[in-house]
Scaffold this active site. Structure first.
Site, PDB file in Angstrom:
ATOM      1  N   LYS A   6       0.849  -1.210   0.000  1.00 15.20           N
ATOM      2  CA  LYS A   6       0.000   0.000   0.000  1.00 15.20           C
ATOM      3  C   LYS A   6       0.881   1.255   0.000  1.00 15.20           C
ATOM      4  O   LYS A   6       0.655   2.184  -0.768  1.00 15.20           O
ATOM      5  CB  LYS A   6      -0.886  -0.020   1.252  1.00 15.20           C
ATOM      6  CG  LYS A   6      -1.470   1.331   1.607  1.00 15.20           C
ATOM      7  CD  LYS A   6      -2.300   1.291   2.860  1.00 15.20           C
ATOM      8  CE  LYS A   6      -1.580   1.597   4.153  1.00 15.20           C
ATOM      9  NZ  LYS A   6      -1.201   2.987   4.367  1.00 15.20           N
ATOM     10  N   ASN A   7       1.893   1.260   0.868  1.00 12.20           N
ATOM     11  CA  ASN A   7       2.693   2.480   1.021  1.00 12.20           C
ATOM     12  C   ASN A   7       3.614   2.765  -0.169  1.00 12.20           C
ATOM     13  O   ASN A   7       4.155   3.859  -0.276  1.00 12.20           O
ATOM     14  CB  ASN A   7       3.507   2.425   2.318  1.00 12.20           C
ATOM     15  CG  ASN A   7       2.635   2.648   3.538  1.00 12.20           C
ATOM     16  OD1 ASN A   7       1.433   2.900   3.405  1.00 12.20           O
ATOM     17  ND2 ASN A   7       3.208   2.552   4.723  1.00 12.20           N
TER      18      ASN A   7
ATOM     19  N   ARG B  96       0.864  14.740  13.365  1.00  6.08           N
ATOM     20  CA  ARG B  96       1.267  14.537  11.971  1.00  6.08           C
ATOM     21  C   ARG B  96       1.247  15.813  11.114  1.00  6.08           C
ATOM     22  O   ARG B  96       0.468  15.937  10.166  1.00  6.08           O
ATOM     23  CB  ARG B  96       0.417  13.428  11.341  1.00  6.08           C
ATOM     24  CG  ARG B  96       0.500  12.156  12.155  1.00  6.08           C
ATOM     25  CD  ARG B  96      -0.147  10.998  11.487  1.00  6.08           C
ATOM     26  NE  ARG B  96       0.679  10.435  10.435  1.00  6.08           N
ATOM     27  CZ  ARG B  96       0.378   9.308   9.798  1.00  6.08           C
ATOM     28  NH1 ARG B  96      -0.717   8.658  10.092  1.00  6.08           N
ATOM     29  NH2 ARG B  96       1.170   8.862   8.849  1.00  6.08           N
TER      30      ARG B  96
ATOM     31  N   SER C 110      11.403  12.238   6.980  1.00  4.83           N
ATOM     32  CA  SER C 110       9.972  12.007   6.743  1.00  4.83           C
ATOM     33  C   SER C 110       9.796  11.223   5.447  1.00  4.83           C
ATOM     34  O   SER C 110      10.317  11.617   4.393  1.00  4.83           O
ATOM     35  CB  SER C 110       9.236  13.350   6.644  1.00  4.83           C
ATOM     36  OG  SER C 110       8.017  13.193   5.929  1.00  4.83           O
TER      37      SER C 110
ATOM     38  N   ASP D 116       5.237   0.697  11.973  1.00 10.86           N
ATOM     39  CA  ASP D 116       4.017   0.039  11.495  1.00 10.86           C
ATOM     40  C   ASP D 116       3.915  -1.431  11.921  1.00 10.86           C
ATOM     41  O   ASP D 116       2.907  -2.082  11.662  1.00 10.86           O
ATOM     42  CB  ASP D 116       3.925   0.126   9.955  1.00 10.86           C
ATOM     43  CG  ASP D 116       3.551   1.524   9.494  1.00 10.86           C
ATOM     44  OD1 ASP D 116       3.222   2.361  10.352  1.00 10.86           O
ATOM     45  OD2 ASP D 116       3.582   1.773   8.269  1.00 10.86           O
TER      46      ASP D 116
HETATM   47  C1  UD1 Z   1       4.574   6.953   6.291  1.00 13.89           C
HETATM   48  C2  UD1 Z   1       3.725   5.700   6.149  1.00 13.89           C
HETATM   49  C3  UD1 Z   1       3.265   5.222   7.528  1.00 13.89           C
HETATM   50  C4  UD1 Z   1       4.463   5.032   8.451  1.00 13.89           C
HETATM   51  C5  UD1 Z   1       5.333   6.289   8.479  1.00 13.89           C
HETATM   52  C6  UD1 Z   1       6.624   6.103   9.270  1.00 13.89           C
HETATM   53  C7  UD1 Z   1       2.682   5.936   3.996  1.00 13.89           C
HETATM   54  C8  UD1 Z   1       1.441   6.197   3.222  1.00 13.89           C
HETATM   55  N1  UD1 Z   1       2.587   5.995   5.320  1.00 13.89           N
HETATM   56  O1  UD1 Z   1       3.738   7.952   6.864  1.00 13.89           O
HETATM   57  O2  UD1 Z   1       2.569   3.989   7.359  1.00 13.89           O
HETATM   58  O3  UD1 Z   1       4.012   4.772   9.763  1.00 13.89           O
HETATM   59  O4  UD1 Z   1       5.692   6.665   7.128  1.00 13.89           O
HETATM   60  O5  UD1 Z   1       7.345   5.035   8.759  1.00 13.89           O
HETATM   61  O6  UD1 Z   1       3.705   5.635   3.439  1.00 13.89           O
HETATM   62  N2  UD1 Z   1       6.560  14.789  10.437  1.00 13.89           N
HETATM   63  C9  UD1 Z   1       6.643  16.136  10.709  1.00 13.89           C
HETATM   64  N3  UD1 Z   1       6.456  17.010   9.677  1.00 13.89           N
HETATM   65  C10 UD1 Z   1       6.202  16.601   8.387  1.00 13.89           C
HETATM   66  C11 UD1 Z   1       6.132  15.220   8.125  1.00 13.89           C
HETATM   67  C12 UD1 Z   1       6.316  14.323   9.171  1.00 13.89           C
HETATM   68  O7  UD1 Z   1       6.859  16.537  11.850  1.00 13.89           O
HETATM   69  O8  UD1 Z   1       6.059  17.456   7.508  1.00 13.89           O
HETATM   70  C13 UD1 Z   1       6.739  13.802  11.536  1.00 13.89           C
HETATM   71  C14 UD1 Z   1       5.507  12.916  11.755  1.00 13.89           C
HETATM   72  O9  UD1 Z   1       4.541  13.547  12.575  1.00 13.89           O
HETATM   73  C15 UD1 Z   1       6.117  11.693  12.386  1.00 13.89           C
HETATM   74  C16 UD1 Z   1       7.489  11.593  11.688  1.00 13.89           C
HETATM   75  O10 UD1 Z   1       7.751  12.900  11.165  1.00 13.89           O
HETATM   76  O11 UD1 Z   1       6.306  11.895  13.756  1.00 13.89           O
HETATM   77  C17 UD1 Z   1       7.556  10.579  10.565  1.00 13.89           C
HETATM   78  O12 UD1 Z   1       6.463  10.807   9.663  1.00 13.89           O
HETATM   79  P1  UD1 Z   1       6.543  10.440   8.124  1.00 13.89           P
HETATM   80  O13 UD1 Z   1       7.780   9.640   7.874  1.00 13.89           O
HETATM   81  O14 UD1 Z   1       6.342  11.668   7.329  1.00 13.89           O
HETATM   82  O15 UD1 Z   1       5.272   9.503   7.986  1.00 13.89           O
HETATM   83  P2  UD1 Z   1       4.201   9.491   6.807  1.00 13.89           P
HETATM   84  O16 UD1 Z   1       4.857   9.753   5.506  1.00 13.89           O
HETATM   85  O17 UD1 Z   1       3.027  10.291   7.208  1.00 13.89           O
END
Ligand code: UD1
Length: 421
Positions: free
Chosen positions: A22-23, A124, A166, A308
């Site tokens: 999915k991801n 998030r 991220s 995850d």
């Molecule tokens: C993706 C995955 C999710 C997984 C996560 C971490 C997808 C669709 N989802 O989510 O299943 O749990 O990676 O492996 O692929 N953050 C910020 N600012 C931002 C972006 C992120 O502070 O602009 C923080 C988030 O709140 C979190 C951390 O960074 O604490 C990691 O998030 P991120 O890697 O961005 O996760 P997602 O891409 O949302």
């Protein structure tokens, strides 16, 4: 609303074919906005989030067709005009909707995308996505719950050092930079296998992208793309979930359609816990594991242990002969499954981002509430080992990310049914 009913303590035998990721599918789908050529995506998991992303693309103007039986998506955006607005109703149910921001902005010079807001596992924010796009020349304002982004003359390559790692921001920026003018260097990026899969897809489409370091990617922009036929990688979280199920209740479960090299960290930890399995390149055979040992782990960005899979390994730890610990380093509120597992007889304590899991002789079936995708599947695992009947409410969380979970479990002998309220 639907519920799952599980009659626990049935031992499982059989083969589970793991679905596409999915991801990986979600950013690949978002990136198709860049191309006007024919695209075929194979090994697509038709879970709810993938359907929502497909509907979002259709709403935007993409000519997209889904073949559920063959697990394929066909896209041909030639001669199509696009909207550049991604409304709230798509992004609120699937946060990955934010990934259309990069390609819309890069290709059409403007985009309006709903802010996704928080969710059960944390606040998030999307500041890192916006920080990177601004470095590529975007002008961005937040108004009325929407991100208003503009780059009238297109985006221009630049050096971007992400303030923290991220996954989503890395994907958004890779896709935006693929269509931008000039060269972009993204430093401190995420390097999850799903990001590598996105890059492989874009490269097959004609993008010029190179890994120049462990956490550094160089993208040379282009506006011309080939037709492409691409098979999405396997879902490593689904694979991990079934490996844990196999150790808990499997007599012998064969897990296929995977790449064990990608599961190295997870398998190392499961080996430390004393799990019995045999690996080949594309499959694992997992046996019921009696003497499970306690371990201490922390969740981290890849190649660390994935957040995850945290809820699922926690269920395995309730069967470990001693005290295990989990430090959750990625999301601030990702222990929502703990009170539900404790209601089933688990002995887990949470203090901040640290949980301590004690051995439980036996879990008891109970009526429980799913709170997010991975928390839900941990309750399924708990239900499989529990005495008597477990009823799981709010199973729509599960449908966001697991393809045919009940069918796959039932094929191995599990007693699991879905009922409407
Ligand atoms: C993706 C995955 C999710 C997984 C996560 C971490 C997808 C669709 N989802 O989510 O299943 O749990 O990676 O492996 O692929 N953050 C910020 N600012 C931002 C972006 C992120 O502070 O602009 C923080 C988030 O709140 C979190 C951390 O960074 O604490 C990691 O998030 P991120 O890697 O961005 O996760 P997602 O891409 O949302």
């Amino acid at each position: 609303m639907q519920k799952l009913i599980i009659k626990g303590k049935k031992s499982l035998t059989g083969t589970v074919k793991i679905s596409g990721s999915k991801n990986a599918t979600l950013p690949i789908l978002a990136s198709t906005i860049l191309s006007n050529n024919k695209i075929t995506i194979k090994n697509v998991p038709f879970v709810k989030d993938v359907i929502t992303m497909s509907e979002l693309l259709k709403y935007l103007g993409s000519d997209i067709k889904l073949n559920f039986k063959k697990k394929k998506i066909f896209i041909n955006n030639n001669k199509k005009s696009f909207k550049t607005l991604a409304p709230y109703n798509f992004v609120k149910t699937m946060r990955a909707g934010i990934i259309v921001l990069g390609p819309l902005l890069s290709k059409f010079g403007k985009a309006r995308v709903s802010l996704p807001g928080g969710c059960a596992i944390g606040t998030r924010p999307v500041d890192i996505h916006l920080f990177g796009l601004k470095k590529l020349g975007a002008k961005i304002k937040i108004k009325d719950g929407y991100i208003h982004a503009e780059a009238t003359n297109g985006l221009f390559g630049n050096k971007i050092k992400l303030p923290s790692i991220s996954v989503g921001a890395t994907e958004n920026l890779i896709i935006a930079a693929t269509y931008a003018y000039g060269t972009t260097l993204i430093k401190n990026c995420a390097c999850e296998p799903e990001i590598k899969d996105l890059i492989n897809f874009l490269k097959k489409m004609g993008a010029n992208i190179k890994w120049t370091g462990k956490r550094e990617i160089k993208v040379i922009g282009t506006q011309n793309f080939n037709a492409v036929n691409y098979s999405v990688m396997f879902d490593r979280i689904e694979a991990g979930t079934f490996i844990i199920a196999g150790a808990l209740v499997g007599k012998k479960i064969k897990i296929t359609n995977i790449d064990t090299n990608i599961l190295k960290k997870e398998l190392d930890i499961l080996k430390k816990m004393g799990l019995k399995f045999k690996t080949q390149k594309n499959k694992i055979i997992i046996f019921y594991s009696k003497n499970i040992k306690p371990v201490s782990i922390k969740t981290e960005a890849y190649p660390g242990f994935p957040t995850d899979l945290q809820a699922q390994i926690m269920v395995l730890m309730t069967k470990a002969n001693g005290v295990s610990k989990i430090k959750e380093n990625i999301f601030e509120n990702r222990f929502m499954h703990v009170p539900e597992l404790n209601r089933m007889g688990a002995k887990i304590k949470v203090s901040g981002n640290l949980s301590t899991i004690n051995f439980s002789e036996e879990l008891n079936g109970a009526e429980v509430m799913a709170t997010d995708l991975r928390a839900s599947v941990s309750l399924v695992l708990a239900g499989l080992i529990a005495k008597n009947r477990t009823i799981i409410n709010r199973v729509y969380h599960l449908d966001r990310g697991y393809e045919n979970l009940e069918k796959k479990l039932r094929n191995c002998g599990a007693k699991i049914t879905r009922v409407n309220n």
